[in-house]
Design a protein around this motif. Structure first.
Motif, short mmCIF file in Angstrom:
data_model
loop_
_atom_site.label_atom_id
_atom_site.label_comp_id
_atom_site.label_asym_id
_atom_site.label_seq_id
_atom_site.Cartn_x
_atom_site.Cartn_y
_atom_site.Cartn_z
N ALA A 1 -39.35 79.19 28.61
CA ALA A 1 -39.75 79.13 27.78
C ALA A 1 -39.06 78.34 26.37
O ALA A 1 -38.99 78.22 25.51
N ILE A 2 -37.63 79.57 27.27
CA ILE A 2 -36.48 79.51 26.33
C ILE A 2 -36.09 78.31 25.75
O ILE A 2 -35.81 77.29 25.13
N ASP A 3 -35.92 77.67 27.24
CA ASP A 3 -35.43 76.47 27.38
C ASP A 3 -36.52 74.97 26.53
O ASP A 3 -35.55 73.87 26.69
N ARG A 4 -37.33 75.23 26.78
CA ARG A 4 -37.99 74.01 25.88
C ARG A 4 -38.74 74.88 24.02
O ARG A 4 -40.23 74.21 23.66
N SER A 5 -38.14 75.58 23.72
CA SER A 5 -38.62 76.45 22.29
C SER A 5 -38.05 75.90 21.61
O SER A 5 -36.46 75.99 22.06
N SER A 6 -37.91 75.79 20.51
CA SER A 6 -36.99 75.77 19.38
C SER A 6 -37.39 77.85 19.30
O SER A 6 -37.17 78.19 19.36
N ALA A 7 -35.68 78.16 18.14
CA ALA A 7 -35.19 79.20 17.87
C ALA A 7 -36.31 79.84 17.72
O ALA A 7 -35.94 80.88 17.41
N GLY B 1 -39.16 79.57 18.56
CA GLY B 1 -40.14 80.00 19.28
C GLY B 1 -41.06 78.88 19.44
O GLY B 1 -42.72 78.75 19.94
N GLN B 2 -41.33 77.96 18.67
CA GLN B 2 -41.64 76.98 18.92
C GLN B 2 -41.57 76.03 19.91
O GLN B 2 -40.04 75.61 19.84
#
Length: 282
Positions: A264-270, A272-273
């Motif tokens: 989720a962190i790898d594939r999201s913006s800072a 959380g999108q």
């Protein structure tokens, strides 16, 4: 910067899950992109079973780089060299000779005990421990060969901590103790070897790791190669109770939880999108 609330939530959930494992367990996690870390009992010293083969591999490759070991030398595998337990060399028939490099790869890929004991001799225990000291890893120690039960009874054990196992993986990620040694070690560790970390991964996720297991002990340490946020992870347990399969499944569940959050962190913006895969960069 990873969202602090998400990071704290993950730590609590992993801790709560490992606390249900009968015995003592610990873990350490580092996002290699941000260097954010978390852990639980991460400074506790654990017997690390076959996970000690990571320092042995690094020690062997470091000696080879210095010209003290020839990785291409052919070694005759004779009956007196064989060590029982895990692996394949004990069960093969007929004359066999392998290169030192092939033997090192058998140590990692199938956790071969004969291969490991040869590699411990070539890496040299004292030289390997001195190398670990140079990397700041004072609790990561090679003290015995495989199947040396008398040394186990004397507490002369191969040990590390979750924090130091992650620090060793981070050192390799940062091209230490040298670029050539680190690159070769990570490539060998990336070859298939079934353990808690690899069991928790999707088929297309690369992992450089080495699991280990002995009576009442389960552990694994490695790097999961996510695109933007690769992470180093170590999980260890001791005094395990119940069936070893159930002990290991607790670690697998912890890795699955960690991996879900890290993806989720790898594939999201800072904020959380989620970011479309076509826009993700390295």
């Amino acid at each position: 910067m990873t969202n602090a609330l998400l990071w704290s939530q993950l730590q609590d959930r992993v801790r709560d899950g490992l606390a249900e494992l009968p015995g003592v367990a610990g873990f350490h996690l580092q996002d290699l992109a941000t260097r954010n870390t978390m852990g639980w009992h991460e400074q506790e010293v654990f017997p690390v079973a076959s996970t000690i083969k990571i320092p042995v591999l690094v020690g062997l490759l470091a000696r080879a780089e210095r010209g003290e070991v020839d990785l291409q030398e052919r070694i005759a595998i004779t009956p007196e060299l064989l060590t029982p337990g895990s692996g394949v060399l004990t069960y093969l028939e007929g004359p066999l000779d392998l290169s030192v490099l092939d033997i090192a790869q058998l140590m990692i890929m199938v956790s071969d005990n004969t291969a490991t004991n040869l590699c411990i001799d070539w890496a040299d225990m004292d030289a390997t421990n001195e190398l670990m000291d140079s990397l700041g890893l004072s609790h990561t120690r090679v003290r015995r060969k495989m199947q040396d039960h008398e040394s186990v009874a004397r507490n002369e054990e191969n040990t590390s901590t979750p924090a130091e196992a992650v620090a060793l993986m981070r050192a390799l990620y940062e091209s230490r103790p040298s670029p050539a040694v680190a690159e070769q070690a990570l490539a060998i560790l990336k070859k298939p070897n079934r353990g808690p970390i690899e069991r928790a991964m999707e088929a297309d996720v690369a992992v450089s790791n080495k699991p280990g297991g002995m009576e009442r002990v389960r552990c694994d340490a490695g790097i999961v190669w996510l695109q933007r946020h690769p992470y180093a992870l170590a999980l260890m347990s001791k005094f395990g109770m119940g069936h070893p399969y159930h002990q290991e499944n607790r670690l697998v569940a912890a890795v699955q939880l960690i991996h879900e959050y890290m993806v989720a962190i790898d594939r999201s913006s800072a904020l959380g999108q989620g970011i479309p895969s076509s826009l993700l960069d390295g």
